[in-house]
Scaffold this motif. Structure first.
Motif, PDB file in Angstrom:
ATOM      1  N   GLY A  59       0.825  -1.202   0.000  1.00 24.50           N
ATOM      2  CA  GLY A  59       0.000   0.000   0.000  1.00 24.50           C
ATOM      3  C   GLY A  59       0.862   1.255   0.000  1.00 24.50           C
ATOM      4  O   GLY A  59       0.542   2.250  -0.665  1.00 24.50           O
ATOM      5  N   THR A  60       1.959   1.199   0.720  1.00 23.61           N
ATOM      6  CA  THR A  60       2.859   2.363   0.792  1.00 23.61           C
ATOM      7  C   THR A  60       3.427   2.690  -0.588  1.00 23.61           C
ATOM      8  O   THR A  60       3.451   3.853  -1.002  1.00 23.61           O
ATOM      9  CB  THR A  60       3.993   2.083   1.808  1.00 23.61           C
ATOM     10  OG1 THR A  60       3.390   1.677   3.035  1.00 23.61           O
ATOM     11  CG2 THR A  60       4.848   3.311   2.034  1.00 23.61           C
ATOM     12  N   SER A  61       3.863   1.640  -1.316  1.00 24.89           N
ATOM     13  CA  SER A  61       4.317   1.867  -2.707  1.00 24.89           C
ATOM     14  C   SER A  61       3.188   2.474  -3.525  1.00 24.89           C
ATOM     15  O   SER A  61       3.428   3.348  -4.372  1.00 24.89           O
ATOM     16  CB  SER A  61       4.700   0.554  -3.387  1.00 24.89           C
ATOM     17  OG  SER A  61       5.796  -0.036  -2.781  1.00 24.89           O
ATOM     18  N   GLU A 155      -7.087   9.635  -2.565  1.00 22.06           N
ATOM     19  CA  GLU A 155      -7.732   8.872  -1.487  1.00 22.06           C
ATOM     20  C   GLU A 155      -6.788   7.823  -0.895  1.00 22.06           C
ATOM     21  O   GLU A 155      -6.343   6.929  -1.607  1.00 22.06           O
ATOM     22  CB  GLU A 155      -8.959   8.126  -2.023  1.00 22.06           C
ATOM     23  CG  GLU A 155     -10.079   9.004  -2.529  1.00 22.06           C
ATOM     24  CD  GLU A 155     -11.173   8.141  -3.142  1.00 22.06           C
ATOM     25  OE1 GLU A 155     -11.869   7.416  -2.408  1.00 22.06           O
ATOM     26  OE2 GLU A 155     -11.322   8.179  -4.368  1.00 22.06           O
ATOM     27  N   ASP A 156      -6.537   7.929   0.417  1.00 21.15           N
ATOM     28  CA  ASP A 156      -5.900   6.815   1.113  1.00 21.15           C
ATOM     29  C   ASP A 156      -7.038   5.908   1.581  1.00 21.15           C
ATOM     30  O   ASP A 156      -7.673   6.156   2.619  1.00 21.15           O
ATOM     31  CB  ASP A 156      -5.041   7.305   2.285  1.00 21.15           C
ATOM     32  CG  ASP A 156      -4.299   6.155   2.977  1.00 21.15           C
ATOM     33  OD1 ASP A 156      -4.775   5.002   2.866  1.00 21.15           O
ATOM     34  OD2 ASP A 156      -3.276   6.412   3.639  1.00 21.15           O
ATOM     35  N   ALA A 157      -7.308   4.885   0.757  1.00 20.77           N
ATOM     36  CA  ALA A 157      -8.404   3.943   1.029  1.00 20.77           C
ATOM     37  C   ALA A 157      -7.843   2.618   1.547  1.00 20.77           C
ATOM     38  O   ALA A 157      -8.460   1.568   1.384  1.00 20.77           O
ATOM     39  CB  ALA A 157      -9.220   3.726  -0.254  1.00 20.77           C
ATOM     40  N   PHE A 179      -5.634   1.071  -2.087  1.00 20.74           N
ATOM     41  CA  PHE A 179      -6.156   0.068  -1.156  1.00 20.74           C
ATOM     42  C   PHE A 179      -4.990  -0.818  -0.719  1.00 20.74           C
ATOM     43  O   PHE A 179      -4.301  -1.399  -1.564  1.00 20.74           O
ATOM     44  CB  PHE A 179      -7.208  -0.811  -1.850  1.00 20.74           C
ATOM     45  CG  PHE A 179      -8.425  -0.043  -2.298  1.00 20.74           C
ATOM     46  CD1 PHE A 179      -9.573   0.009  -1.512  1.00 20.74           C
ATOM     47  CD2 PHE A 179      -8.428   0.648  -3.503  1.00 20.74           C
ATOM     48  CE1 PHE A 179     -10.689   0.716  -1.911  1.00 20.74           C
ATOM     49  CE2 PHE A 179      -9.546   1.371  -3.923  1.00 20.74           C
ATOM     50  CZ  PHE A 179     -10.676   1.404  -3.117  1.00 20.74           C
ATOM     51  N   SER A 180      -4.799  -0.948   0.601  1.00 22.71           N
ATOM     52  CA  SER A 180      -3.732  -1.832   1.099  1.00 22.71           C
ATOM     53  C   SER A 180      -4.234  -3.277   1.135  1.00 22.71           C
ATOM     54  O   SER A 180      -5.411  -3.530   1.401  1.00 22.71           O
ATOM     55  CB  SER A 180      -3.303  -1.403   2.506  1.00 22.71           C
ATOM     56  OG  SER A 180      -2.502  -2.411   3.101  1.00 22.71           O
ATOM     57  N   LEU A 181      -3.319  -4.203   0.906  1.00 18.59           N
ATOM     58  CA  LEU A 181      -3.660  -5.636   0.950  1.00 18.59           C
ATOM     59  C   LEU A 181      -2.807  -6.351   1.990  1.00 18.59           C
ATOM     60  O   LEU A 181      -2.519  -7.546   1.879  1.00 18.59           O
ATOM     61  CB  LEU A 181      -3.487  -6.238  -0.465  1.00 18.59           C
ATOM     62  CG  LEU A 181      -4.418  -5.590  -1.503  1.00 18.59           C
ATOM     63  CD1 LEU A 181      -3.982  -5.929  -2.923  1.00 18.59           C
ATOM     64  CD2 LEU A 181      -5.857  -5.997  -1.282  1.00 18.59           C
ATOM     65  N   THR A 184      -3.776  -7.802   7.811  1.00 16.54           N
ATOM     66  CA  THR A 184      -4.886  -7.479   8.722  1.00 16.54           C
ATOM     67  C   THR A 184      -5.968  -6.614   8.073  1.00 16.54           C
ATOM     68  O   THR A 184      -6.951  -6.278   8.729  1.00 16.54           O
ATOM     69  CB  THR A 184      -4.363  -6.722   9.968  1.00 16.54           C
ATOM     70  OG1 THR A 184      -3.640  -5.576   9.518  1.00 16.54           O
ATOM     71  CG2 THR A 184      -3.473  -7.614  10.824  1.00 16.54           C
ATOM     72  N   LYS A 185      -5.800  -6.261   6.800  1.00 13.57           N
ATOM     73  CA  LYS A 185      -6.815  -5.439   6.137  1.00 13.57           C
ATOM     74  C   LYS A 185      -8.053  -6.288   5.828  1.00 13.57           C
ATOM     75  O   LYS A 185      -8.053  -7.498   6.028  1.00 13.57           O
ATOM     76  CB  LYS A 185      -6.236  -4.821   4.858  1.00 13.57           C
ATOM     77  CG  LYS A 185      -5.096  -3.839   5.137  1.00 13.57           C
ATOM     78  CD  LYS A 185      -5.559  -2.651   5.960  1.00 13.57           C
ATOM     79  CE  LYS A 185      -4.548  -1.522   6.049  1.00 13.57           C
ATOM     80  NZ  LYS A 185      -3.491  -1.725   7.058  1.00 13.57           N
ATOM     81  N   ASN A 186      -9.132  -5.661   5.320  1.00 14.45           N
ATOM     82  CA  ASN A 186     -10.392  -6.405   5.112  1.00 14.45           C
ATOM     83  C   ASN A 186     -10.240  -7.528   4.092  1.00 14.45           C
ATOM     84  O   ASN A 186     -11.038  -8.465   4.082  1.00 14.45           O
ATOM     85  CB  ASN A 186     -11.521  -5.453   4.710  1.00 14.45           C
ATOM     86  CG  ASN A 186     -11.990  -4.624   5.899  1.00 14.45           C
ATOM     87  OD1 ASN A 186     -11.249  -4.469   6.875  1.00 14.45           O
ATOM     88  ND2 ASN A 186     -13.193  -4.100   5.836  1.00 14.45           N
TER      89      ASN A 186
HETATM   90  C1  LIG Z   1      -4.150   4.454   6.466  1.00 15.54           C
HETATM   91  C2  LIG Z   1      -3.054   3.612   5.885  1.00 15.54           C
HETATM   92  N1  LIG Z   1      -2.319   4.108   4.868  1.00 15.54           N
HETATM   93  C3  LIG Z   1      -1.338   3.401   4.293  1.00 15.54           C
HETATM   94  C4  LIG Z   1      -1.038   2.128   4.712  1.00 15.54           C
HETATM   95  C5  LIG Z   1       0.115   1.402   4.086  1.00 15.54           C
HETATM   96  O1  LIG Z   1      -0.217   0.171   3.544  1.00 15.54           O
HETATM   97  P1  LIG Z   1       0.849  -1.042   3.513  1.00 15.54           P
HETATM   98  O2  LIG Z   1       1.023  -1.512   4.922  1.00 15.54           O
HETATM   99  O3  LIG Z   1       0.171  -2.052   2.642  1.00 15.54           O
HETATM  100  O4  LIG Z   1       2.094  -0.519   2.929  1.00 15.54           O
HETATM  101  C6  LIG Z   1      -1.797   1.546   5.732  1.00 15.54           C
HETATM  102  C7  LIG Z   1      -1.556   0.157   6.155  1.00 15.54           C
HETATM  103  O5  LIG Z   1      -1.138  -0.240   7.159  1.00 15.54           O
HETATM  104  C8  LIG Z   1      -2.814   2.311   6.353  1.00 15.54           C
HETATM  105  O6  LIG Z   1      -3.534   1.815   7.364  1.00 15.54           O
END
Ligand SMILES: Cc1ncc(COP(=O)(O)O)c(C=O)c1O
Length: 363
Positions: A59-61, A155-157, A179-181, A184-186
């Motif tokens: 998700g960060t990428s 959007e940070d979804a 959307f993060s995968l 612990t995400k949905n």
């Molecule tokens: C609000 C939010 N933004 C960004 C991220 C980053 O996602 P990832 O952990 O998949 O890099 C997360 C996940 O933990 C998050 O909760």
């Protein structure tokens, strides 16, 4: 007899996910390929009304590449909440732009539109609010503000797969959404992220940035990263995608039970028109939140989480001095209870009985 531990979160991985991974292993084609392409198409149709979807390795990428693809860079400011996971502000900083931290409103813990308006300068390139805990941010207010001031909305979804506002799915309001995968995400792919957009130029740039700047092999158009998702991860994600809507319905049912039965704590407010997907079920505890969490853990064997104990602007990585009073209050008072789809009715009743007993005793 001691009671089983009820964890705060629990990824659901079953035989179908294992079989899907096995099939990819047996194929010998492990890196980004057919599974990733299929996952993108399916994610687009199930979760974002047909918007283009680009899979990446986290998700960060996804946030980082999304911001770069939207043209964010040095000299720009992007307004973000401080009350979120650090990745939101980190992604802005990694582009060379400056994250500007705004306060939240305390009903839904999402960005306060009036405060955001007061922070817009000639350097502001965009606003990146978070659909925190699975509740949509103020999409109407922030959308209108961004349009009036000629800036972008991103959007940070990460926590909001399938959430909606006025029946429109999140992921369709901004220049891009992520959307993060994470497990612990949905829904999960192990690690991974999905970036969605309806802007063809942003989509093309995302596809280049995740793969060394090339869509066709050895025809590198720009300088890029290796942020590709593997076919192993995509295979897990594809199975999870077939289940996420059912899991969301179960999360909503669990939340409704908690809403109806918890006493002496602030249960989550849902804005009119909002489709909350309860990534977290977060209560407000004005007196001794940490004492409640400890009692639930030690006396009742129930896990909880504090998301997030330190406002991001005060982390050593940012070390800012803004005064964000609602953010400070939320960081002291929020507590997330288990709401995940594998809770049994007995688990839910244990959670309610334990919280009510401790909250009453502490009142
Ligand atoms: C609000 C939010 N933004 C960004 C991220 C980053 O996602 P990832 O952990 O998949 O890099 C997360 C996940 O933990 C998050 O909760």
């Amino acid at each position: 007899m001691s009671l089983d531990f009820i964890p705060a979160a629990k990824p659901i991985i079953g035989d179908e996910e294992r079989a899907a991974v096995d099939a990819v292993l047996a194929s010998g084609m492990l890196a980004q390929g057919k599974q990733v392409a299929e996952f993108e198409t399916e994610f687009s149709s199930v979760l974002v009304d047909g918007r283009a979807a680009v899979a990446v390795n986290s998700g960060t990428s996804g946030l980082h590449l999304g911001l770069l693809a939207a043209g964010v860079g040095p000299g720009d400011e992007v307004i973000v909440p401080s009350f979120t996971f650090a990745a939101t502000g980190n992604a802005v900083a990694l582009t060379g732009a400056t994250p500007v931290f705004a306060d939240i409103e305390l009903d839904h813990y999402t960005l306060d539109t009036d405060h955001v308006a007061s922070l817009i300068t000639e350097k502001t390139k965009g606003i990146m609010p978070v659909h925190l805990y699975g509740h949509p941010f103020d999409v109407e207010g922030l959308g209108k503000l961004a349009a009036e001031r000629g800036i972008d909305l991103y959007e940070d979804a990460a926590q909001a797969h399938g959430a909606s506002f006025n029946d429109k799915l999140v992921g369709s309001f901004g220049t891009f959404a992520m959307f993060s995968l994470y497990p612990t995400k949905n829904m999960t792919s192990g690690e991974g992220g999905m970036v969605t957009t309806s802007d063809a130029a942003v989509e093309h740039k995302l596809r280049l940035l995740r793969n060394q700047g090339m869509e066709k092999q050895y025809e590198n158009e720009i300088v890029g990263f290796n942020a590709r998702m593997t076919d192993l991860h995509a295979a897990i994600g594809r199975v999870q995608l077939t289940k996420v809507l059912g899991w969301t319905a179960q999360r909503r049912q669990n939340a409704a039970f908690l809403d109806a039965n918890l006493e002496n704590v602030g249960t989550p407010a849902v804005k009119a028109g909002a489709g909350h997907v309860y990534h977290q079920y977060t209560i407000r505890v004005s007196e001794d939140r940490d004492g409640l969490a400890k009692a639930l853990r030690d006396e009742y064997n129930i896990g909880t989480g504090v998301y997030y104990p330190v406002p991001n602007h005060r982390l050593p990585s940012f070390n800012r001095t803004e005064d964000l009073p609602n953010t400070e209050t939320a960081a002291k008072e929020v507590l997330s209870l288990p709401v995940h789809p594998s809770l049994s009715q007995d688990d839910l009743e244990r959670i309610v009985a334990a919280v009510n007993a401790v909250a009453k005793a502490g009142a």
